[in-house]
Scaffold this motif. Sequence first.
Motif, short mmCIF file in Angstrom:
data_model
loop_
_atom_site.label_atom_id
_atom_site.label_comp_id
_atom_site.label_asym_id
_atom_site.label_seq_id
_atom_site.Cartn_x
_atom_site.Cartn_y
_atom_site.Cartn_z
N ARG A 260 -6.80 0.03 11.47
CA ARG A 260 -7.31 -1.04 11.09
C ARG A 260 -7.54 -1.16 9.51
O ARG A 260 -8.09 -0.04 9.04
N VAL A 261 -7.37 -2.30 8.95
CA VAL A 261 -7.37 -2.07 7.37
C VAL A 261 -7.83 -3.67 7.09
O VAL A 261 -7.93 -4.57 7.65
N ALA A 262 -8.77 -3.59 5.98
CA ALA A 262 -9.33 -4.72 5.43
C ALA A 262 -8.36 -5.75 4.52
O ALA A 262 -7.32 -5.44 4.23
N ALA A 263 -8.77 -6.78 4.31
CA ALA A 263 -8.05 -7.98 3.81
C ALA A 263 -7.88 -7.51 2.35
O ALA A 263 -8.78 -6.67 1.67
N GLY A 264 -6.81 -7.62 1.71
CA GLY A 264 -6.38 -7.15 0.10
C GLY A 264 -5.89 -5.75 0.25
O GLY A 264 -5.92 -5.32 -0.87
N THR A 265 -5.55 -5.18 1.28
CA THR A 265 -5.12 -3.75 1.25
C THR A 265 -3.51 -3.63 0.95
O THR A 265 -2.64 -4.33 1.66
N GLY A 266 -3.14 -3.07 0.11
CA GLY A 266 -1.49 -2.98 -0.44
C GLY A 266 -0.84 -2.06 0.57
O GLY A 266 -1.61 -1.14 1.11
N VAL A 267 0.27 -2.32 1.09
CA VAL A 267 0.95 -1.62 2.15
C VAL A 267 2.32 -1.16 1.55
O VAL A 267 3.00 -1.79 0.85
N GLY A 268 2.55 0.28 1.33
CA GLY A 268 3.85 0.85 1.24
C GLY A 268 4.05 0.87 -0.30
O GLY A 268 3.13 0.56 -1.24
N TYR A 269 5.35 1.46 -0.89
CA TYR A 269 5.50 1.59 -2.09
C TYR A 269 5.48 0.08 -2.97
O TYR A 269 5.69 -0.65 -2.50
#
Length: 387
Positions: A260-269
């Motif tokens: 689970r991640v919050a809004a505004g989480t950057g994903v990957g490179y």
Amino acid sequence: MLTPDAAARLGGPELRIDLDAVAANCRLLAERVSGDLMAVVKADGFGHGAATVARTALASGAGWLGVTSLVEALDLRAAGLTAPVLSWLNPVGADFAAAVRAGVDLAVPSPAHLAAVAGGAQRSGWGAARVHLHLDTGLARDGAAPEEWGALCRAARAAEREGTVQVVGVMGHLALADLGGPGANAAGRAAFDRGLQVARSAGLRPAHRHLAATAATLGDPATHHTMVRVGAGLFGIDPSGSTRLRPTLTLTAPVVSVRRVAAGTGVGYGHHWVTPRATTLALVPVGYADGLPRTATDHAEVLLGGRRRPVVGRISMDQVVVDLGPCSPVVAGDVATVVGAGDDGAPTAAEWARWAHTLEHEIVTGLCSAPPRVRRCVSTGSSWGTR
């Protein structure tokens, strides 16, 4: 090397090759033509295994095998295949004597190739080389240019009289067949017909005349002549889009982790994608080293948890991240179908090609060129075995 059972216990991605689909496609294609069907098994049978596909095709309506290189042709002979084999893309310095000894037919696109093949036949001690004169009908790549064709035909007839070659075929390839419809092939058909007239005028009487590949085989009967060459169609690919063929590949991979991640989480490179809301992400261990095109980033989807899910962030070498949404029953160990036949909603190789702005052939051969960490399973009837 690990046994199939041991490899299965280790988990990881799995690529299934469905030979029943290859057989069904070959039968469908063979029913569309009145002459012979050549099964093109170049590039290791589009990565599916050249000898295995060749045996399947020969049992399903094909009478000939086709490859580009002499290496591929000799590999088929070494595997025990005795059907007629044509090799059509070789340098002048290739070992044509070995080809003659192995009973491999050779395409001849130039006077220099003709001389080299004739010399190889003399060195082999096995008699005349069986050749198919190759005419360029509009691609400006392999094959003799129209202005050179007459000289090639005359030289080939002289070599026949000398006993070093036997012209058993004339071949060409269509530049625009993928556009669909007979009209696209009009210029190529006309060029081939003119080439046949020139060959006959030179005294040649080729028994085999072949121009059509998969698209023209399915879409333009006027191109069929005495034989067609089908490669892509064996593997469920119709470049003309006129016929539904059976896909031959399924790529699956287990979910490594779910978070689970919050809004505004950057994903990957590079944080190429940032979550617009709180969501759940799944990590799936396949990437561009396993044949997934990186250019499909921002478009790709997988089938997971009973529905299509978007791949988010950049496609990496070994992994992709899948957005499951705020609420999802998916857990680590669940299996994602990355590429499939489409009947169950899984994305197909054709969809991956569209997402990556490429052609399906590249997707299929890329998936089949994956490293050993992707377990390969080949269907044998209703069962599967590891290759």
